[in-house]
Scaffold this motif. Structure first.
Motif, PDB file in Angstrom:
ATOM      1  N   THR A 119       0.837  -1.189   0.000  1.00 37.89           N
ATOM      2  CA  THR A 119       0.000   0.000   0.000  1.00 37.89           C
ATOM      3  C   THR A 119       0.870   1.236   0.000  1.00 37.89           C
ATOM      4  OG1 THR A 119      -1.778   1.154   1.175  1.00 37.89           O
ATOM      5  CG2 THR A 119      -0.095   0.106   2.521  1.00 37.89           C
ATOM      6  N   LYS A 120       0.252   2.373  -0.258  1.00 36.04           N
ATOM      7  CA  LYS A 120       0.982   3.635  -0.182  1.00 36.04           C
ATOM      8  C   LYS A 120       1.291   3.964   1.275  1.00 36.04           C
ATOM      9  CE  LYS A 120      -0.994   5.658  -4.378  1.00 36.04           C
ATOM     10  NZ  LYS A 120      -1.764   6.798  -4.937  1.00 36.04           N
ATOM     11  N   ASN A 121       2.336   4.757   1.447  1.00 41.40           N
ATOM     12  CA  ASN A 121       2.707   5.158   2.803  1.00 41.40           C
ATOM     13  C   ASN A 121       1.650   6.094   3.382  1.00 41.40           C
ATOM     14  OD1 ASN A 121       5.238   3.797   2.890  1.00 41.40           O
ATOM     15  ND2 ASN A 121       6.036   5.339   1.484  1.00 41.40           N
ATOM     16  N   ALA A 217       4.562   3.532  19.396  1.00 42.74           N
ATOM     17  CA  ALA A 217       3.204   3.010  19.516  1.00 42.74           C
ATOM     18  C   ALA A 217       2.365   3.370  18.295  1.00 42.74           C
ATOM     19  CB  ALA A 217       2.547   3.553  20.787  1.00 42.74           C
ATOM     20  N   VAL A 218       2.563   4.580  17.756  1.00 48.10           N
ATOM     21  CA  VAL A 218       1.839   4.989  16.545  1.00 48.10           C
ATOM     22  C   VAL A 218       2.261   4.128  15.357  1.00 48.10           C
ATOM     23  CG1 VAL A 218       1.512   6.876  14.902  1.00 48.10           C
ATOM     24  CG2 VAL A 218       1.465   7.346  17.350  1.00 48.10           C
ATOM     25  N   ILE A 219       3.571   3.897  15.200  1.00 53.48           N
ATOM     26  CA  ILE A 219       4.053   3.066  14.087  1.00 53.48           C
ATOM     27  C   ILE A 219       3.582   1.626  14.247  1.00 53.48           C
ATOM     28  CG2 ILE A 219       6.093   2.278  12.842  1.00 53.48           C
ATOM     29  CD1 ILE A 219       5.532   5.284  12.646  1.00 53.48           C
ATOM     30  N   ALA A 220       3.556   1.145  15.485  1.00 54.45           N
ATOM     31  CA  ALA A 220       3.063  -0.217  15.726  1.00 54.45           C
ATOM     32  C   ALA A 220       1.601  -0.339  15.320  1.00 54.45           C
ATOM     33  CB  ALA A 220       3.240  -0.583  17.201  1.00 54.45           C
ATOM     34  N   THR A 224       0.352  -2.839  12.387  1.00 52.28           N
ATOM     35  CA  THR A 224      -0.654  -3.859  12.702  1.00 52.28           C
ATOM     36  C   THR A 224      -1.866  -3.714  11.791  1.00 52.28           C
ATOM     37  OG1 THR A 224       0.057  -3.906  15.022  1.00 52.28           O
ATOM     38  CG2 THR A 224      -2.131  -4.777  14.524  1.00 52.28           C
ATOM     39  N   HIS A 225      -2.319  -2.469  11.596  1.00 52.86           N
ATOM     40  CA  HIS A 225      -3.475  -2.241  10.718  1.00 52.86           C
ATOM     41  C   HIS A 225      -3.164  -2.693   9.286  1.00 52.86           C
ATOM     42  CE1 HIS A 225      -6.976  -0.300   8.942  1.00 52.86           C
ATOM     43  NE2 HIS A 225      -6.158   0.295   8.078  1.00 52.86           N
ATOM     44  N   THR A 226      -1.977  -2.356   8.796  1.00 52.46           N
ATOM     45  CA  THR A 226      -1.595  -2.742   7.428  1.00 52.46           C
ATOM     46  C   THR A 226      -1.497  -4.261   7.296  1.00 52.46           C
ATOM     47  OG1 THR A 226      -0.361  -0.680   7.186  1.00 52.46           O
ATOM     48  CG2 THR A 226       0.152  -2.449   5.638  1.00 52.46           C
ATOM     49  N   VAL A 295       5.743  -5.058   3.417  1.00 52.58           N
ATOM     50  CA  VAL A 295       5.488  -3.971   4.364  1.00 52.58           C
ATOM     51  C   VAL A 295       5.880  -2.648   3.705  1.00 52.58           C
ATOM     52  CG1 VAL A 295       6.154  -3.004   6.597  1.00 52.58           C
ATOM     53  CG2 VAL A 295       5.800  -5.460   6.349  1.00 52.58           C
ATOM     54  N   PRO A 296       5.090  -1.578   3.875  1.00 46.43           N
ATOM     55  CA  PRO A 296       5.406  -0.281   3.258  1.00 46.43           C
ATOM     56  C   PRO A 296       6.817   0.200   3.581  1.00 46.43           C
ATOM     57  CG  PRO A 296       3.200  -0.222   4.161  1.00 46.43           C
ATOM     58  CD  PRO A 296       3.794  -1.534   4.585  1.00 46.43           C
ATOM     59  N   GLY A 297       7.436   0.846   2.589  1.00 45.84           N
ATOM     60  CA  GLY A 297       8.830   1.264   2.713  1.00 45.84           C
ATOM     61  C   GLY A 297       9.089   2.219   3.856  1.00 45.84           C
ATOM     62  N   LYS A 298       8.152   3.130   4.141  1.00 45.50           N
ATOM     63  CA  LYS A 298       8.352   4.077   5.243  1.00 45.50           C
ATOM     64  C   LYS A 298       8.526   3.348   6.565  1.00 45.50           C
ATOM     65  CE  LYS A 298       6.166   8.563   4.470  1.00 45.50           C
ATOM     66  NZ  LYS A 298       5.042   9.385   4.926  1.00 45.50           N
TER      67      LYS A 298
END
Length: 522
Positions: A119-121, A217-220, A224-226, A295-298
């Motif tokens: 997906t897109k970042n 926590a935000v990145i996690a 997880t959502h992705t 997994v998205p590159g970002k």
């Protein structure tokens, strides 16, 4: 020569000594009575917030109230046992155990062609930061920055816009703020260990910088959502995923076994034990797995930057060690650790490819299943999954995750009426003898699924909790019946009946009323 009578202020010395000894005994009795009375008076006034403290006091192991200190540690140095006596020596021994050396990388690795990212970042939003800050526990110990969680939770409306700008800059441009990569490790005892003079009897608890913890926590949450939206992880991988609990993993294992029984087959299960799963994780292999799973590159770039140039300090017995550089491991306990390790070991679940083979994982607790007609055939499949190209042994070497073969458990599941022979499993490393039962995710599975061992364990838990709660109340003193009932329902019953939907079979009792009508009670 008779006993000489020394005099002190006109009295014999032995009489003064006797009087002092008697006074000391009276003082001890008075002190014990006062402490007991204070305990009872406190229990009489206990209200809702205090019943949890009372439960903590009676659940704690017996001790004299002093702080446990780390004794001299026995550790291995160049193949020889050494004794670490000073705090500096202890910190080196503990650091060697907590942070294993990074394995040498093969420079001749082939260049991989990864699939397109799923997906897109996505961007970091104010709502995400706000929600993560609100979920922080306000009184957790802070990291090296000294900023407690309650500062962010109380000032979230003032800080959230500025934090989003900082986080988005770090996330989008792959920047690094070095002070956030420094954290403190508190060394604690692992409960219930037979000895505490070896480094393995201790575990490190990471105290991260508060604002760095929010960003992770935000990145996690995004990762997880992705992963769930695009099904980047396999369905039989549990733990740290929304809607997938420990009991789900146990139900899947139970369903596989009983389905094989209904088909006239058997199931052999090998419970794997990975030594130092999180500390031995290799960052480069994790990055490879993330790319391979789309997994998205970002997110991959953030994880790659996050795992580099870590610095920590061990803290124990009032001592702070020198700075320790870390170039290996997935930091166990941070918000990203669970989901990252799932990507790290998800290749294990790709190993079963033939008919009758399967695998289940709950974070680092993995098991292999073979379902066929005889146990001899099942063991052939288990050995094949362990030794084939791309099998468990190869995964273990590539991921620096050695198996503790002495802790492998094998259960040959079959119906109680079956007379099939349960042979041992012959692996190249060693012979694994079948066992009648094994603990998996806190529940004892036995070879016939009659749950006798688990029932006995639950009853033992009930006896222990009942005796502990009984310490808080008597007929003439203690907490009120209302609070005792609340404590029993909130604390004791959940622990006694943990995963009861797995092992507690439903019992139907038929009864007749006065009119001859039948009723069933479950």
């Amino acid at each position: 020569m008779g006993r000489q009578s020394f005099r002190c202020r006109g009295q014999p010395f032995h009489r003064i000594h006797t009087e002092h000894k008697g006074a000391a005994k009276r003082y001890d009795k008075t002190l014990q009575y006062t402490k007991k009375q204070h305990w009872r008076d406190w229990l009489e006034k206990v209200e809702d917030p205090d019943i949890w403290m009372a439960n903590k006091l009676i659940s704690a192991p017996t001790m004299d109230g002093g702080k446990a200190r780390i004794p001299s540690l026995i550790h291995s140095t160049d193949g020889q046992e050494s004794l670490a006596r000073t705090n500096e020596e202890k910190s080196l021994a503990l650091a060697k155990c907590f942070f294993p050396a990074k394995p040498e990388e093969d420079n001749n690795q082939p260049v991989h062609r990864y699939p397109r990212q799923c997906t897109k970042n996505t961007k970091i939003t104010v709502r995400q930061v706000h929600d993560r800050i609100k979920k922080l526990k306000p009184y957790k110990a802070p990291g090296p920055d000294g900023i407690p969680n309650i500062i962010l939770t109380k000032c979230v409306d003032i800080l959230e816009d500025r934090l989003v700008s900082i986080y988005e800059g770090i996330y989008k441009r792959n920047l690094t703020y070095k002070p956030w990569k420094s954290f403190t490790m508190i060394v604690l005892r692992k409960p219930g260990k037979p000895r505490y003079d070896i480094p393995k009897a201790y575990r490190p608890i990471a105290l991260l910088n508060t604002m760095w913890k929010v960003l992770m926590a935000v990145i996690a949450e995004q990762l997880t959502h992705t992963a769930e939206l695009h099904q980047l992880l396999l369905a039989n991988h549990f733990g740290g995923r929304p809607g997938r609990t420990t009991t789900d993993a146990m139900h899947l294992l139970l369903t596989n076994i009983k389905t094989s029984w209904h088909a006239g087959k058997i199931t052999a299960v090998l419970f794997l034990d990975i030594e130092g799963a999180f500390p031995n994780a290799v960052p480069s292999r994790l990055i490879h797995n993330l790319h391979k799973r789309q997994v998205p590159g970002k997110i991959v770039n953030f994880v790659h930057s996050m795992l580099q140039d870590h610095i920590t300090t061990l803290k124990f017995d009032g001592f702070n060690s020198e700075h320790i550089g870390i170039d290996n491991r997935i930091s166990q306990g941070d918000p990203l650790s669970m989901i990252l390790y799932q990507f790290y070991n998800t290749d294990l679940l790709d190993i079963p490819t033939e008919k009758g083979e399967s695998a289940i994982a709950y974070v680092d607790d993995t098991l292999l299943l073979a379902t066929v007609v005889t146990f001899q055939e099942a063991h052939v499949k288990l050995v094949s999954m362990m030794t084939r190209t791309g099998g468990v042994d190869e995964w273990s070497r590539e991921h620096n995750s050695l198996l503790e073969y002495s802790k492998l458990a094998l259960i040959n599941f079959t119906h109680a009426r079956s007379s099939k022979v349960r042979p041992p499993l012959l692996l190249p490393q060693q012979e694994v003898l079948p066992t009648e039962n094994a603990k998996y995710l806190g529940v004892i599975f036995d070879q016939n699924l009659n749950w006798k061992a688990q029932h006995a364990r639950a009853i033992g838990k009930g006896v222990n909790w009942t005796s502990q709660i009984r310490q808080l109340t008597r007929s003439t003193w203690g907490i009120t019946p209302k609070h005792m009932r609340k404590l029993y329902i909130s604390v004791a019953i959940p622990r006694i009946l943990y995963a009861a939907d797995v092992w507690c079979a439903r019992v139907t009792i038929m009864a007749l009323d006065s009119h001859g009508l039948s009723f069933s009670f479950i």
